[in-house]
Design a protein around this motif. Structure first.
Motif, PDB file in Angstrom:
ATOM      1  N   MET A 157      35.230  43.606  74.197  1.00 47.92           N
ATOM      2  CA  MET A 157      34.822  42.302  73.660  1.00 47.92           C
ATOM      3  C   MET A 157      34.548  41.314  74.792  1.00 47.92           C
ATOM      4  SD  MET A 157      37.475  41.682  70.517  1.00 47.92           S
ATOM      5  CE  MET A 157      37.397  42.598  68.978  1.00 47.92           C
ATOM      6  N   ALA A 163      39.504  47.771  73.248  1.00 42.65           N
ATOM      7  CA  ALA A 163      38.684  46.909  72.398  1.00 42.65           C
ATOM      8  C   ALA A 163      38.600  45.502  72.992  1.00 42.65           C
ATOM      9  CB  ALA A 163      39.270  46.865  70.988  1.00 42.65           C
ATOM     10  N   MET A 182      31.562  45.292  68.693  1.00 47.63           N
ATOM     11  CA  MET A 182      32.264  46.286  67.879  1.00 47.63           C
ATOM     12  C   MET A 182      31.350  46.909  66.819  1.00 47.63           C
ATOM     13  SD  MET A 182      35.449  46.556  68.881  1.00 47.63           S
ATOM     14  CE  MET A 182      35.101  46.205  70.590  1.00 47.63           C
ATOM     15  N   ARG A 183      30.486  46.111  66.224  1.00 47.62           N
ATOM     16  CA  ARG A 183      29.762  46.597  65.053  1.00 47.62           C
ATOM     17  C   ARG A 183      28.243  46.638  65.204  1.00 47.62           C
ATOM     18  NH1 ARG A 183      34.055  43.951  64.078  1.00 47.62           N
ATOM     19  NH2 ARG A 183      32.952  42.072  64.690  1.00 47.62           N
ATOM     20  N   ASP A 202      30.912  40.732  69.261  1.00 46.05           N
ATOM     21  CA  ASP A 202      31.990  41.261  70.092  1.00 46.05           C
ATOM     22  C   ASP A 202      31.752  42.703  70.528  1.00 46.05           C
ATOM     23  OD1 ASP A 202      32.307  42.639  67.754  1.00 46.05           O
ATOM     24  OD2 ASP A 202      34.342  41.942  67.329  1.00 46.05           O
TER      25      ASP A 202
END
Lengths: 504, 502
Positions: free
Chosen positions: A349, A345, A331-332, A329
């Motif tokens: 994504m 966010a 994010m990480r 996604d």
């Protein structure tokens, strides 16, 4: 080609040459790296070549051997790893743009086993994106080409691993098989591939497609090599809850036994008729006849629910995949696409997944998301699980009367690149014979049965009960020897020579 | 907030019957996380208590923490639940940055514990039985911090930070069946229920159960209906209420708010709401409808949890005495009044008193120390009783000195003060500082003579029958002896000398 060219030896023979001091691991590893440099520009079997690391491992093995250290049988024999398997410090993309540039901070358990046994890791092999496909055409980094005919597909999803061993770029490779991704590429490239019993090889560090179906296994040129690699990477892993405790027979002993007297082989009626090309069927029948001549008993068995397996698979697999792929996604780790107008966010994504996933991956995520939705769950996922139980009971019933089951691995020889890319259903049908084993968790092997349509290789598949992987090596080892006698050598010796990256 | 119409709480309950439903999340105090070897710790540096599994990195797999299962079973047993012979985890799927896998691994239709009950005791001793529908295991999410907005909320923030230390911390969620019949005590019952669970968690030693740290969080469902026979009304769910007082206020506010809506012929919207500490009100969160689809399916990376019956029975047999049973037992043994017991519980002094009694002090004396002087000092210092640095053994020793008439109550308080300062044990302090009571008649007699001589008026009153005036003679003597005189003996000597009967 010289008959003493070490890269043409089986992995077991390469290991013997190392032990006997005929060559060093560094020389052997260098020879494979040279081969990759010479032919992979065309074949595209590798997404990443880890030359420095492989040579460092090779030199360590040589030093250790010189110092008289006890080494694993396969120490110093190079290996290639499918890019869906996580390797610490080495790029791991699963052939997806969404993971481009990601360097994992940890090793898959099976990679730890390879490192502990000190097999130089040559690099990461090409595949369909997230192992979704039967032709390696879904790789975000270009297709792999079949070493028998570079206009043909190498099978999939593990086309890179199959071609790597088939084209002597590596003696050993790791594959993963969710619906046939080890066995079908083996079939169309004239190589050997084994999908072990589910739980036989740890899944920790395999980028998951469908957790209940995924299984890693060996990709090799010989049955004995497959047995040796399977023994190395197999075993219980406390980090994988679905990993099995011991209780397996010796694979290498079984592969060497070459004795099928009294072995009962069941031919699956539902997987031999319509849809299988004539010469593929002919090679299959000849293989069975050879085994019968060696003392095996051939019987016909019916597995009536196998006809529903493909449909069930295409509900269960996308359902699990849609969930497993949710973590990508932005994010990480991996790709992150930030839309300028709305960098929330949720927008990140959406944009990341939109840009990072290829069409087939998106297709399966959509299928799975739909199948798991409220109101559809029972009709789709629930029904598919019932079919799965029926397929398992078909296997159980069949194995009451036979020791192993047999079918052609794939319905056809390698088709042309692009031939089926616009027809997903036709593509999915490649896996009709391999999917039942994944649904049931049973092990399967594919090995060459001979040359079929267009002079291209076909494969024969054997399936055994859960935990009876040794039976695959017993029947596979015996058939391989019988067929090679009749061919006057390995089938791969009949493949066209590849030279210096020039298409034939 | 001012736009919200409210009906007075008591008035609302004249017209409506409230029904509660409470979901309590408790963080388990295991050494490691629910599915992962990462340490389960509070307040570490952000993103340090993590592993590839905590971060949900590609390829990682969960493994169930056996200790967490044990704790969940203990909670289930303590709540009189049945323990499943086999139960699975499921994936609850939704996209949010604090979820590393964009699904939460939880239990869905197969909770580890189900169909139980717990008796909740209200302040006046009334018992309300709350039925438990289920208790299931799941993992916590990470924590988002929104930066740049005015209030730390996402609105107006320029960016957000995520700390995954909490991601994967084991949780047990306990869900009640609808709690009917609480009437005007609805708010009390809600808070008492959560307090009861909190005490059980602590007794079981499955969690530190500190509300202020979010170890225990409650979601409070409230609905109203016109009468106990009517079907259940539409409920609201106020999320993450994390103090007992807030729980009470939430229930009161929601009853008042919903009553106003119903009075005006409106309909309550089924939604999640948020409680606001500053105003004591709740505000609308998101509308909770059937459209919310978590696409649950069985977690394929985990095998079912199948606790053997032997293990369950072993856990049942080794459950500690639960708080309610213990309170009943101690109340009987100590002979406290209900009021005294309540003070003890409110002061958090039950364990300390029990230990003090075990060290030899009479129960009433132990109670007086811990809920009196020590509670006062703790309050002053803003610490818990057990953080004062005084041990139950020291309190028992102090009381022993009083009971042995070595010191009187007043000196005892001084000695306690010195113990609190870290001066050592009471007996040693009395010894070193010469604080023992003066009961030597020859010393006291002279002091009495002096006092009688100094206070002829008082002497006259006593002789005239007003014996209660004797305090005016004793006072100066105590002062002269710096409180060390044995006041009882002084009184006897005075009466003897004045020839008056006590």
């Amino acid at each position: 080609m010289s008959t003493t060219d070490p890269i043409r030896l089986s992995a077991i023979d390469q290991a013997r040459a190392l032990r006997e001091g005929e060559l060093s691991s560094e020389e052997l590893t260098r020879a494979h790296l040279d081969r990759i440099a010479a032919v992979d520009g065309d074949l595209n079997a590798f997404l990443h070549v880890s030359e420095a690391e492989a040579l460092a491992t090779a030199r360590e093995v040589d030093a250790a051997r010189a110092a008289g250290e006890e080494l694993h049988e396969l120490a110093g024999v190079p290996v290639a790893v499918k890019d869906v398997v996580v390797t610490q410090g080495m790029p791991t993309t699963a052939a997806s743009k969404i993971l481009e540039g990601w360097i994992p901070p940890y090793d898959a358990t099976l990679v730890q086993s390879l490192r502990a046994a000190r097999l130089p890791i040559l690099g990461k092999t090409n595949m369909d994106e997230f192992a979704m496909g039967s032709s390696t055409e879904n790789s975000a980094f270009g297709p792999t080409r079949n070493q028998w005919d570079r206009e043909r597909i190498p099978g999939g999803s593990g086309g890179g691993s199959a071609v790597a061993v088939g084209a002597y770029e590596a003696p050993l490779a790791i594959g993963t098989d969710t619906g046939g991704s080890i066995r079908q590429p083996a079939s169309v490239t004239g190589t050997v591939g084994v999908k072990p019993t589910y739980g036989s090889v740890s899944r920790y560090g395999l980028i998951a497609m469908a957790s209940s179906l995924d299984q890693a296994g060996p990709v090799t040129r010989t049955v004995q090599d497959a047995a040796a690699l399977h023994e190395l990477i197999g075993g219980h892993d406390p980090r994988d809850s679905t990993s099995l405790e011991g209780g397996f027979g010796s694979f290498t002993e079984a592969a060497r036994a070459q004795d099928v007297k009294g072995l009962r082989i069941g031919v699956i009626e539902e997987l031999e008729g319509e849809g299988f090309d004539p010469l593929v069927r002919a090679r299959f029948e000849e293989s069975l006849a050879a085994l019968e001549g060696a003392g095996a008993e051939i019987v016909r068995v019916s597995c009536p629910n196998f006809q529903y397996a493909l449909g069930a698979y295409y509900l269960i697999m996308p359902s699990e995949a849609s969930s497993n792929l949710a973590k990508f996604d932005g994010m990480r780790f991996g790709l992150r696409v930030v839309p300028e107008e709305s960098p929330t966010a949720e927008a990140v994504m959406k944009a990341t997944r939109g840009a990072g996933f290829g069409d087939e991956v998106k297709r399966r995520i959509l299928l799975g998301t739909y199948a798991l939705s409220a109101g559809y769950y029972d009709a789709y996922y629930g029904s598919a699980q019932k079919v799965r139980t029926l397929v398992q009971s078909d296997f159980a019933a069949a194995f009451e009367s036979v020791d192993v089951l047999a079918s052609p691995t794939a319905p056809t020889v390698a088709f042309r690149l692009g031939e089926k890319t616009s027809d997903p259903l036709a593509m999915y049908l490649n896996d009709v014979a391999t999917i039942p084993a994944n649904l049931a968790g049973t092990p399967g092997i594919s090995l060459p049965s001979g040359l079929a349509e267009d002079g291209l290789p076909a494969g024969i598949q054997f399936l055994a009960p859960v935990r009876a992987d040794d039976r695959l090596y017993r029947v596979g080892g015996a058939l391989e020897a019988l067929l090679e006698d009749s061919w006057g050598g390995p089938l791969l010796a009949q493949a066209p020579e590849l030279s210096g990256g020039i298409a034939r | 907030m001012s736009a919200v119409d409210l009906v007075d709480f008591d008035t609302a309950l004249e017209r409506y019957d409230p029904v509660l439903g409470i979901e309590v999340h408790v963080e388990l105090g295991t050494a490691t996380k629910m599915f992962d070897g990462a340490p389960n710790i509070f307040a570490a540096e952000p993103n340090t208590a993590i592993t590839p599994v905590s971060l949900g990195l590609p390829g990682t797999l969960p493994v169930v923490n056996r200790k967490a299962v044990e704790y969940a079973i203990k909670i289930g047993l303590a709540l009189n639940c049945e323990i499943a012979e086999s139960c699975r985890f499921a994936r609850k799927q939704y996209f949010y940055p604090d979820l590393t896998k964009n699904f939460q691994t939880s239990q869905y239709d197969e909770p580890i514990a189900h169909d139980g009950w717990v008796d909740v005791e209200l302040e006046d001793g009334e018992i309300v039985r709350v039925e438990i529908e289920r208790a299931h295991m799941e993992e916590d999410a990470g924590k988002n911090t929104h930066v740049g907005g005015s209030t730390g909320r996402i609105h107006g923030a320029t960016h957000s930070l995520v700390d995954y230390n909490r991601a994967g911390v084991p949780l047990v969620e306990i869900v009640t069946r609808p709690i009917p019949g609480t009437g005007k005590r609805a708010a009390e019952v809600a808070a008492a229920y959560v307090r009861t669970l909190r005490d059980i968690f602590r007794t079981l030693e499955v969690s530190e159960a500190r509300m202020e740290r979010g170890n225990v969080r409650a979601d409070i469902n409230v609905s109203l209906r016109t009468s106990p026979d009517a079907p259940l009304g539409t409920r609201t769910e106020t999320k993450n209420v994390n103090s007992f007082r807030s729980i009470e206020r939430t229930v009161r506010f929601e009853i008042s708010r919903q009553a106003a809506i119903l009075d005006q012929g409106g309909t309550v919207i089924q939604e999640t709401r948020h409680f606001h500490e500053d105003t004591g009100s709740t505000s609308s969160g998101r509308v909770k409808s059937d459209a919310e689809d978590y696409r649950y399916f069985p977690e394929p990376d985990l095998v079912p949890v199948a606790p053997s019956r032997e293990w369950v029975e072993e856990l049942r047999a080794t459950l500690p005495e639960l708080p309610a049973a213990r309170r009943r037992r101690l109340l009987g043994e100590w002979g406290f009044s209900d009021l005294e017991m309540r003070d003890v519980l409110n002061a958090g002094a039950l364990d300390l008193i029990e230990q003090t009694v075990a060290a030899g002090a009479p129960a009433q004396a132990a109670r007086k120390w811990w809920t009196g002087e020590l509670a006062r000092v703790a309050n002053e210092r803003e610490v818990e009783l057990d953080g004062l640095g005084v041990t139950p053994a020291q309190v028992a020793e102090l009381q022993g000195l009083v009971d042995g008439r070595k010191i009187n109550d007043k000196i005892a308080k001084q000695v306690l003060g010195k113990v609190l300062e870290g001066a050592g044990d009471p007996a040693a302090i009395v010894e070193e500082e010469g604080l023992a009571v003066v009961s030597d008649d020859s010393v006291l007699s002279a002091a009495v003579d002096q006092s009688i001589a100094d206070n002829p008026g008082v002497v006259e009153k006593i002789r005239g029958g007003k014996v209660q005036a004797i305090g005016a003679l004793i006072g100066p003597i105590m002062k002269a002896t710096r409180g060390q005189a044995d006041a009882g003996r002084v009184r006897e000597i005075i009466l003897e000398k004045l020839g008056v009967d006590g």
